[in-house]
Design a protein around this motif. Structure first.
Motif, PDB file in Angstrom:
ATOM      1  N   TRP A 127       0.826  -1.222   0.000  1.00  0.00           N
ATOM      2  CA  TRP A 127       0.000   0.000   0.000  1.00  0.00           C
ATOM      3  C   TRP A 127       0.855   1.265   0.000  1.00  0.00           C
ATOM      4  O   TRP A 127       0.473   2.289  -0.569  1.00  0.00           O
ATOM      5  N   MET A 130       1.923   1.899  -3.507  1.00  0.00           N
ATOM      6  CA  MET A 130       0.786   2.376  -4.286  1.00  0.00           C
ATOM      7  C   MET A 130       0.497   3.846  -4.002  1.00  0.00           C
ATOM      8  O   MET A 130       0.281   4.644  -4.923  1.00  0.00           O
ATOM      9  N   SER A 133       3.405   6.039  -5.401  1.00  0.00           N
ATOM     10  CA  SER A 133       3.385   6.020  -6.867  1.00  0.00           C
ATOM     11  C   SER A 133       2.236   6.864  -7.409  1.00  0.00           C
ATOM     12  O   SER A 133       2.388   7.554  -8.420  1.00  0.00           O
ATOM     13  N   ARG A 134       1.073   6.821  -6.739  1.00  0.00           N
ATOM     14  CA  ARG A 134      -0.052   7.644  -7.193  1.00  0.00           C
ATOM     15  C   ARG A 134       0.260   9.132  -6.980  1.00  0.00           C
ATOM     16  O   ARG A 134      -0.165   9.969  -7.777  1.00  0.00           O
TER      17      ARG A 134
END
Length: 298
Positions: A127, A130, A133-134
């Motif tokens: 997580w 993620m 990266s977002r």
């Protein structure tokens, strides 16, 4: 023969050139690249000009002299004067201070935060990867210059806010680079060995992951300084960077654009300074990339 054997035994072994440290080996490889050395020479010249500006500058960079308005280059004013009579050579060398300061410190900020986020995303994954990266994707979704303009518009036009905006805009470039490097490193045998002997994650990150991730960051950072100088000049040209009477090169171009035909020297010398500085960092960055890349070494 006994004497010859004794002499041979007493002779110290020759030191091989291959025992040189990595830094010295990198420097020798870098020095063989003539274009890289030219880039380094250009950068050193501008650094010295900026550092020694108070000693070199023949005039004040901010005091107007209306009687000397728009004088062409001469023995008294090597680069001519601007629309309020200020010596352009003086303003150019003081401008080197500002442009290099913005370039260096914005890249340092980008490297610190980008490297930190990239290591966390690549090493821990899941997580956290993620989410980080977002965040990078969101920052990259906007054109860099437009995002910098938006940040400065919110914070207010100033040199310091321009530096912050440039640093924020360039974080994803370093973060994604480090993340990709960490993803390949954490599967290596030496990382597995470190875990097997009970080394904590913090120790692995500090002693193994970080040192082995720095090579591409150093190369990208050198090239990034050139980009940061251009972005600072663009913000200054738009009036969002350095404010009068600071002699920032982009602001000097903005103030002189109406005199391009009547007094071209007011534009040529600040523009040439930007071009030469960016060229110097690009040449040096290419040389560092070749020197640090094992595939480029004989």
């Amino acid at each position: 023969m006994a004497e010859a054997a004794m002499k041979t035994a007493g002779t110290p072994p020759a030191v091989s050139s291959k025992t040189e440290g990595p830094l010295r080996e990198t420097w020798h490889s870098f020095r063989r690249n003539k274009l890289a050395m030219i880039g380094l020479f250009i950068i050193v010249i501008f650094i010295l000009l900026g550092a020694l500006a108070p000693l070199i500058a023949p005039y004040s960079y901010k005091e107007p002299q209306l009687l000397d308005r728009l004088k062409p280059p001469s023995g008294d004013h090597w680069f001519g004067t601007d629309d309020v009579g200020r010596d352009i050579f003086t303003r150019v060398i003081y401008g080197a201070r500002i442009s290099l300061w913005v370039g260096f410190f914005s890249v340092i900020g980008s490297v610190i935060f980008g490297t930190l986020l990239g290591i966390l995303a690549g090493y821990y994954g899941k997580w956290l990867d993620m989410a980080i990266s977002r965040l990078f994707d969101i920052l990259l979704a906007f054109p860099g210059m437009l995002l910098a303009i938006a940040i400065v518009a919110v914070l207010g036009p100033s040199l310091q806010n321009a530096l912050v905006a440039i640093a924020i805009v360039n974080i994803p470039a370093y973060g994604r680079l480090v993340r990709a490097k960490v993803l390949s490193l954490k599967t290596e045998e030496f990382i597995t060995a470190a875990r097997s002997i009970g080394m904590k994650n913090s120790g692995i990150l500090l002693h193994h992951i970080l040192p082995n991730s720095l090579t591409p960051v150093i190369v990208q950072g050198t090239l990034g300084i050139a980009t940061a100088i251009i972005e600072a000049a663009a913000l200054g040209f738009l009036g969002l960077g350095a404010q009068p009477p600071q002699p920032e090169w982009g602001k000097m171009l903005s103030d002189s654009r109406q005199f391009i035909q009547t007094a071209p020297w007011t534009v040529i010398f600040p523009g040439a300074s930007i071009m030469l500085t960016v060229l110097g960092f690009n040449l040096m960055g290419d040389g560092l990339r070749d020197a640090l890349d094992p595939k480029m070494k004989n």
